[in-house]
Design a protein around this motif. Structure first.
Motif, mmCIF file in Angstrom:
data_model
loop_
_atom_site.group_PDB
_atom_site.id
_atom_site.type_symbol
_atom_site.label_atom_id
_atom_site.label_comp_id
_atom_site.label_asym_id
_atom_site.label_seq_id
_atom_site.Cartn_x
_atom_site.Cartn_y
_atom_site.Cartn_z
ATOM 1 N N ALA A 297 7.393 -4.204 -13.466
ATOM 2 C CA ALA A 297 6.899 -4.152 -12.153
ATOM 3 C C ALA A 297 6.381 -2.746 -11.621
ATOM 4 O O ALA A 297 5.693 -2.453 -11.073
ATOM 5 C CB ALA A 297 7.518 -4.954 -10.842
ATOM 6 N N ILE A 298 7.560 -2.124 -11.885
ATOM 7 C CA ILE A 298 7.462 -0.410 -11.543
ATOM 8 C C ILE A 298 6.096 0.206 -12.140
ATOM 9 O O ILE A 298 5.529 0.703 -11.553
ATOM 10 C CB ILE A 298 8.660 0.253 -11.711
ATOM 11 C CG1 ILE A 298 9.751 -0.310 -10.852
ATOM 12 C CG2 ILE A 298 8.627 1.649 -11.442
ATOM 13 C CD1 ILE A 298 9.843 0.105 -9.267
ATOM 14 N N MET A 299 6.157 -0.205 -13.682
ATOM 15 C CA MET A 299 4.874 0.175 -14.492
ATOM 16 C C MET A 299 3.666 -0.260 -13.756
ATOM 17 O O MET A 299 2.608 0.539 -13.607
ATOM 18 C CB MET A 299 5.037 -0.114 -15.840
ATOM 19 C CG MET A 299 4.367 0.376 -16.831
ATOM 20 S SD MET A 299 4.109 2.141 -16.835
ATOM 21 C CE MET A 299 4.889 2.182 -18.600
ATOM 22 N N ASP A 300 3.700 -1.577 -13.530
ATOM 23 C CA ASP A 300 2.239 -2.032 -12.983
ATOM 24 C C ASP A 300 1.873 -1.660 -11.725
ATOM 25 O O ASP A 300 0.540 -1.446 -11.474
ATOM 26 C CB ASP A 300 2.462 -3.733 -12.909
ATOM 27 C CG ASP A 300 2.649 -4.514 -14.183
ATOM 28 O OD1 ASP A 300 2.502 -4.014 -15.220
ATOM 29 O OD2 ASP A 300 3.000 -5.500 -14.214
ATOM 30 N N VAL A 301 2.914 -1.324 -11.012
ATOM 31 C CA VAL A 301 2.558 -0.832 -9.528
ATOM 32 C C VAL A 301 2.005 0.440 -9.444
ATOM 33 O O VAL A 301 1.032 1.109 -8.845
ATOM 34 C CB VAL A 301 3.823 -1.031 -8.394
ATOM 35 C CG1 VAL A 301 3.592 -0.304 -7.243
ATOM 36 C CG2 VAL A 301 3.910 -2.411 -8.327
ATOM 37 N N GLY B 42 0.910 -1.138 0.092
ATOM 38 C CA GLY B 42 -0.149 0.013 -0.183
ATOM 39 C C GLY B 42 0.792 1.288 0.143
ATOM 40 O O GLY B 42 0.022 2.393 0.325
ATOM 41 N N ALA B 43 2.015 1.188 0.015
ATOM 42 C CA ALA B 43 2.971 2.504 -0.088
ATOM 43 C C ALA B 43 2.793 3.297 -1.585
ATOM 44 O O ALA B 43 3.869 3.398 -1.820
ATOM 45 C CB ALA B 43 4.272 2.144 0.381
ATOM 46 N N LEU B 44 1.711 3.561 -1.872
ATOM 47 C CA LEU B 44 1.402 4.401 -3.118
ATOM 48 C C LEU B 44 0.827 5.642 -2.445
ATOM 49 O O LEU B 44 -0.347 5.382 -1.905
ATOM 50 C CB LEU B 44 0.651 3.646 -4.099
ATOM 51 C CG LEU B 44 1.427 2.575 -4.887
ATOM 52 C CD1 LEU B 44 0.214 1.996 -5.655
ATOM 53 C CD2 LEU B 44 2.182 3.295 -5.950
ATOM 54 N N PHE B 45 1.293 6.661 -2.877
ATOM 55 C CA PHE B 45 0.694 7.991 -2.272
ATOM 56 C C PHE B 45 0.293 8.954 -3.530
ATOM 57 O O PHE B 45 1.024 8.932 -4.557
ATOM 58 C CB PHE B 45 1.774 8.593 -1.626
ATOM 59 C CG PHE B 45 2.367 7.895 -0.564
ATOM 60 C CD1 PHE B 45 1.558 7.433 0.668
ATOM 61 C CD2 PHE B 45 3.598 7.112 -0.838
ATOM 62 C CE1 PHE B 45 2.154 6.443 1.519
ATOM 63 C CE2 PHE B 45 3.981 6.342 0.347
ATOM 64 C CZ PHE B 45 3.448 5.865 1.320
ATOM 65 N N LYS C 21 10.442 1.364 -1.692
ATOM 66 C CA LYS C 21 9.905 0.261 -2.283
ATOM 67 C C LYS C 21 10.584 0.088 -3.751
ATOM 68 O O LYS C 21 10.543 -1.213 -4.224
ATOM 69 C CB LYS C 21 8.286 0.487 -2.552
ATOM 70 C CG LYS C 21 7.613 0.877 -1.251
ATOM 71 C CD LYS C 21 7.611 -0.468 -0.307
ATOM 72 C CE LYS C 21 6.864 -0.451 1.002
ATOM 73 N NZ LYS C 21 7.022 -1.561 2.012
ATOM 74 N N VAL C 22 11.147 0.986 -4.161
ATOM 75 C CA VAL C 22 11.776 0.739 -5.475
ATOM 76 C C VAL C 22 12.928 -0.029 -5.264
ATOM 77 O O VAL C 22 13.209 -0.911 -6.022
ATOM 78 C CB VAL C 22 12.107 2.389 -6.028
ATOM 79 C CG1 VAL C 22 13.073 2.227 -7.216
ATOM 80 C CG2 VAL C 22 11.120 3.031 -6.170
ATOM 81 N N LYS D 120 0.178 9.254 -8.757
ATOM 82 C CA LYS D 120 0.825 8.546 -7.536
ATOM 83 C C LYS D 120 1.924 8.329 -7.453
ATOM 84 O O LYS D 120 2.837 8.194 -8.653
ATOM 85 C CB LYS D 120 -0.179 7.385 -7.031
ATOM 86 C CG LYS D 120 -0.223 6.302 -8.233
ATOM 87 C CD LYS D 120 -1.136 5.092 -7.860
ATOM 88 C CE LYS D 120 -1.536 4.383 -9.190
ATOM 89 N NZ LYS D 120 -2.546 3.496 -9.006
ATOM 90 N N VAL D 121 2.949 8.175 -6.277
ATOM 91 C CA VAL D 121 4.078 8.114 -6.303
ATOM 92 C C VAL D 121 4.410 6.927 -5.422
ATOM 93 O O VAL D 121 3.421 6.559 -4.408
ATOM 94 C CB VAL D 121 5.128 9.158 -5.795
ATOM 95 C CG1 VAL D 121 4.959 10.314 -6.700
ATOM 96 C CG2 VAL D 121 4.448 9.637 -4.411
ATOM 97 N N LEU D 122 5.463 6.140 -5.467
ATOM 98 C CA LEU D 122 5.812 4.868 -4.835
ATOM 99 C C LEU D 122 6.899 5.254 -3.584
ATOM 100 O O LEU D 122 7.530 6.089 -3.649
ATOM 101 C CB LEU D 122 6.602 3.867 -5.767
ATOM 102 C CG LEU D 122 6.710 2.613 -5.265
ATOM 103 C CD1 LEU D 122 5.757 1.751 -4.681
ATOM 104 C CD2 LEU D 122 7.478 1.599 -6.296
#
Length: 193
Positions: A134-138, A61-64, A109-110, A103-105
């Motif tokens: 994975a970065i694109m999907d998330v 859930g670390a998407l902001f 998490k990166v 949104k940013v990650l």
């Protein structure tokens, strides 16, 4: 990538290491090797733990929400992997950038995503693509760029024994692939000390 069928216990895996030592002409009971099979088994489980991590649990859930639409770049993320052809180390660094779309990650998490894919038996080309996807999907980013630079012990310790060679792979998705200016900005930023 297909998940492994079953995780073997460290003790069961240690038995295979014991047999390998015997096959190499060693005595696994000599003082210097006592306990080595179990230590090697535990080390291999640690080095390949990426098979047992999921992207969803890792991101947690670390998407902001963010109005930022400028490039986010994380440079020089150390990576340690194992060559799937020889089981020898791959050691290097990875640069990851994305263009947010609402949104940013979370920053850590990166690096954790890089580790998740590096901590598998890999070839660098696949690892670089898996990280980018994975970065694109998330994030649902407008674009993702990943460059990995690594030294491969399978090329340094055996075979051609080239000590100073470095492999560089890149994957550009979305805007980074379509827009030469964006791609150029990314490449300029990672070249800067």
């Amino acid at each position: 990538m297909k998940a492994p069928l079953k995780l073997m216990s460290a003790e069961a895996l240690a038995d295979h290491y014991r047999k390998m030592l015997v096959g190499l002409g060693e005595d696994p009971e000599r003082e210097g090797l006592k306990g080595t099979p179990l230590r090697a088994a535990k080390a291999m489980q640690y080095l390949t733990r990426g098979y047992h991590e999921s992207l969803e649990e890792l991101v947690n859930g670390a998407l902001f929400a963010s109005s930022s639409d400028e490039m986010v770049l994380v440079k020089d993320i150390e990576l340690y992997s194992l060559c799937e052809h020889h089981l020898l180390p791959i050691i290097g660094k990875c640069h990851v950038a994305y263009l947010p779309d609402g949104k940013v990650l979370g920053l850590s998490k990166v690096a954790r995503i890089v580790d998740m894919f590096a901590r598998r038996l890999q070839i660098q080309e696949s690892m670089t693509r898996e990280i980018a996807q994975a970065i694109m999907d998330v994030t649902g980013a407008k674009g993702v760029a990943v460059v990995a630079e690594a030294r491969h012990m399978c090329m340094m310790m055996r075979g051609v024994e080239k000590q100073n060679s470095t492999m560089v792979t890149s994957v550009m998705l979305g805007t980074f692939r379509e827009d030469a200016r964006t791609r150029s900005e990314f490449m300029d930023l990672i070249r800067r000390g």
